[in-house]
Write an enzyme that holds these catalytic residues in place. Structure first.
Site, PDB file in Angstrom:
ATOM      1  CG  ASN A 111      -1.951  -1.139   1.130  1.00 22.43           C
ATOM      2  OD1 ASN A 111      -2.041  -1.824   0.110  1.00 22.43           O
ATOM      3  ND2 ASN A 111      -2.686  -1.355   2.208  1.00 22.43           N
ATOM      4  CG  HIS A 157     -20.597  36.512 -29.984  1.00 18.61           C
ATOM      5  ND1 HIS A 157     -21.398  36.101 -28.950  1.00 18.61           N
ATOM      6  CD2 HIS A 157     -20.114  37.733 -29.614  1.00 18.61           C
ATOM      7  CE1 HIS A 157     -21.424  37.032 -27.998  1.00 18.61           C
ATOM      8  NE2 HIS A 157     -20.639  38.027 -28.378  1.00 18.61           N
ATOM      9  CB  SER A 278      -9.721  12.400 -49.784  1.00 21.47           C
ATOM     10  OG  SER A 278     -10.750  11.604 -50.333  1.00 21.47           O
ATOM     11  CE  LYS A 284     -11.902  16.486 -48.244  1.00 15.93           C
ATOM     12  NZ  LYS A 284     -12.724  17.417 -47.491  1.00 15.93           N
ATOM     13  CG  ASN A 286      -9.182  15.769 -45.414  1.00 14.20           C
ATOM     14  OD1 ASN A 286      -9.769  16.747 -45.875  1.00 14.20           O
ATOM     15  ND2 ASN A 286      -9.353  14.542 -45.870  1.00 14.20           N
ATOM     16  CD  GLU A 291     -10.393  16.589 -39.058  1.00 16.27           C
ATOM     17  OE1 GLU A 291     -11.604  16.552 -39.299  1.00 16.27           O
ATOM     18  OE2 GLU A 291      -9.535  16.071 -39.805  1.00 16.27           O
ATOM     19  CE1 TYR A 318      -4.364   0.299  -2.694  1.00 18.60           C
ATOM     20  CE2 TYR A 318      -5.282  -1.746  -1.829  1.00 18.60           C
ATOM     21  CZ  TYR A 318      -4.754  -1.026  -2.883  1.00 18.60           C
ATOM     22  OH  TYR A 318      -4.618  -1.605  -4.108  1.00 18.60           O
ATOM     23  CE  LYS A 326      -1.588   0.609 -10.072  1.00 20.02           C
ATOM     24  NZ  LYS A 326      -2.161   1.322  -8.931  1.00 20.02           N
TER      25      LYS A 326
HETATM   26  N1  ARG Z   1      -1.521  -3.505  -7.198  1.00 19.26           N
HETATM   27  C1  ARG Z   1      -1.981  -2.748  -6.087  1.00 19.26           C
HETATM   28  C2  ARG Z   1      -2.408  -1.367  -6.537  1.00 19.26           C
HETATM   29  O1  ARG Z   1      -2.124  -1.020  -7.621  1.00 19.26           O
HETATM   30  C3  ARG Z   1      -0.897  -2.609  -5.080  1.00 19.26           C
HETATM   31  C4  ARG Z   1      -1.367  -2.480  -3.686  1.00 19.26           C
HETATM   32  C5  ARG Z   1      -2.014  -3.745  -3.295  1.00 19.26           C
HETATM   33  N2  ARG Z   1      -2.286  -3.761  -1.912  1.00 19.26           N
HETATM   34  C6  ARG Z   1      -3.081  -4.688  -1.405  1.00 19.26           C
HETATM   35  N3  ARG Z   1      -3.246  -4.664  -0.146  1.00 19.26           N
HETATM   36  N4  ARG Z   1      -3.698  -5.562  -2.163  1.00 19.26           N
HETATM   37  O2  ARG Z   1      -3.058  -0.628  -5.842  1.00 19.26           O
END
Ligand code: ARG
Length: 459
Positions: A111, A157, A278, A284, A286, A291, A318, A326
């Protein structure tokens, strides 16, 4: 069978769907360098505090460097059964160095490990993005210097409003990206505290030195509260927030490029390098780069909303939910980097069409405000009255299919006797922009000075 990591109290193994949903190694292997750095700092601190032997620390740190090389050489085998980057590294370490590898996890938890790794990663991303934002600013400043005299319509505008210079328009974006860099720098300051040593949530009974690990990893200080250390992801949210605002700025700039290179405007030409043809229409060209930058803002903003939604109901401390932090962070950083590279290239390559920019200023009575201002200045008229007189002259010009400078003096004097020949001096767009010398205004000299200042402030 039960997990090799935590299977002690288990008799059964995870279901197939659980084995699919549980691991994060598919995406958190990107944290390998941060994970190794943090483990090395932790090991050195454990040895320094007499919690593990110096010889164990030496073996651990050696083993970790071997693992770094294996991962970078592509010879490391990541295992989903080992769930995440932390367990993959630790398991391989134990394979490589034996017993000392099994001592590394003393006084820490995954954690605090993941909270530390991700902070380090976001910090690195912020530093890269700062340079990439500066590259976009540089391309804009160069266009501003070249375009300090190029008159074009300024819009509100999306209706032609007053003449401005292309350089001035470019510098508007330089300011936006400057604030984006400031927001990222602010986020960096707040995230730069080290959660390592918070352990699972409560701290640890081992006599660790959190100041030592914090310093080794380049943090300003250890975090103050162990629960907060493992539970907080607002550093990631702040990053996503700043990234979303920057992506929004990029999207607006791209939108303007799309408009500017369209047939009706033809203000600029984008280079072959950032456009596509195109498959059916040979003529064209583009603006796909612009975009896509415009569209990809959606992914970055999506990442922010994603993580806000993940976090909003989580009790201390946690929760595995946080493993979902992530992908939005990585995706937002990757997307923003790509958009910045594309934008820097598009702007650097962009060729303004001076004639078309100027021709567009000859429609839409852009100097009407200059006429009204003249009446205030030279005839002592209150601005509201000048507004009305000018409005009647615009109506006359429109009715008779002419621009303001094409009205005769007699026609103007019929509206207000105080008007003199002098008025024609302020009715050209060049005179109009040249007169806007107030701080932050669009006059060519002011723009040149602002561009020089921008170089000092940002490059
Ligand atoms: N892979 C977990 C995460 O990305 C890591 C922490 C996991 N901790 C746990 N007590 N399962 O958060």
């Amino acid at each position: 069978q039960p997990s090799a990591i935590w299977g002690g109290r288990f008799t059964g193994g995870p279901a197939a769907a659980m084995r699919a949903i549980n691991p994060s190694i598919g995406f958190d292997q990107r944290l390998y360098a941060e994970d190794i750095d943090a483990s090395k700092a932790h090991s050195a601190m454990l040895a320094h505090q007499g919690i593990i032997a110096e010889a164990d620390d030496a073996a651990i740190r050696d083993g970790l460097e071997t693992i770094r090389r294996e991962i970078e050489a592509g010879t490391f085998t990541f295992s989903a059964a080992l769930e995440d980057i932390h367990m993959n590294v630790e398991a391989r370490l134990t394979e490589l160095v034996g017993e000392p590898g099994r001592r590394l996890h003393t006084a820490r938890s995954r954690n605090d490990q993941i909270a530390t790794d991700l902070r380090l990663w976001v910090r690195g991303a912020i530093d890269r993005l700062d340079g990439e934002l500066a590259a976009v600013q540089k391309a804009l400043i160069e266009q501003a210097e070249n375009g300090a005299e190029l008159v074009m319509p300024g819009y509100t505008h999306l209706q032609a409003a007053q003449p401005v210079t292309l350089g001035h328009h470019m510098l508007a974006y330089v300011e936006m990206f400057g604030r984006d860099r400031g927001r990222l720098a602010d986020a960096r300051k707040r995230l730069n505290e080290c959660p390592l040593g918070a352990a699972a949530l409560a701290g640890t009974a081992f006599p660790i030195d959190r100041g030592m690990t914090a310093e080794a990893l380049g943090f300003d200080a250890p975090t103050a509260n162990s629960l907060d250390s493992v539970a907080d992801r607002d550093f990631a949210l702040e990053f996503l927030g700043a990234a979303s605002i920057a992506a929004t700025h990029l999207s607006r700039l791209s939108e303007e490029l799309v408009i500017w290179c369209s047939e009706g405007f033809a203000f600029v030409e984008l280079s072959d390098a950032f456009t596509t043809g195109s498959s059916i229409m040979p003529q064209k060209k583009n603006p796909d780069g612009a975009e896509l930058v415009r569209a990809k803002a959606g992914r970055v903003i999506g990442g922010l909303i994603n993580l806000l939604t993940v976090m909003k109901g989580l009790p201390m401390a946690y929760g595995k939910d946080m493993q979902e932090d992530k992908e939005p962070v990585f995706d937002a950083a990757d997307t923003l980097e790509l958009c910045l590279a594309c934008t820097a290239g598009m702007i650097a390559d962009m060729t303004p069409n001076a004639e078309n920019l100027r021709a567009a200023t000859q429609r839409g009575f852009l100097t009407a405000t200059d006429l009204a201002d003249w009446l205030v200045r030279e005839a002592g008229m209150p601005f509201r009255e000048a507004h009305h007189v000018t409005g009647r002259l615009v109506a006359l010009a429109e009715r008779t299919g002419r621009d303001l400078p094409e009205l005769t003096l007699a026609e103007m004097q019929a509206e207000d006797a105080r008007i003199t020949e002098d008025i024609f001096g302020v009715l050209t767009v060049e005179r109009s922009v040249a007169s806007r010398t107030s701080l932050g205004g669009t006059a060519p000299d002011t723009v040149r000075a602002a561009a020089a200042r921008a170089r000092e402030r940002f490059l």
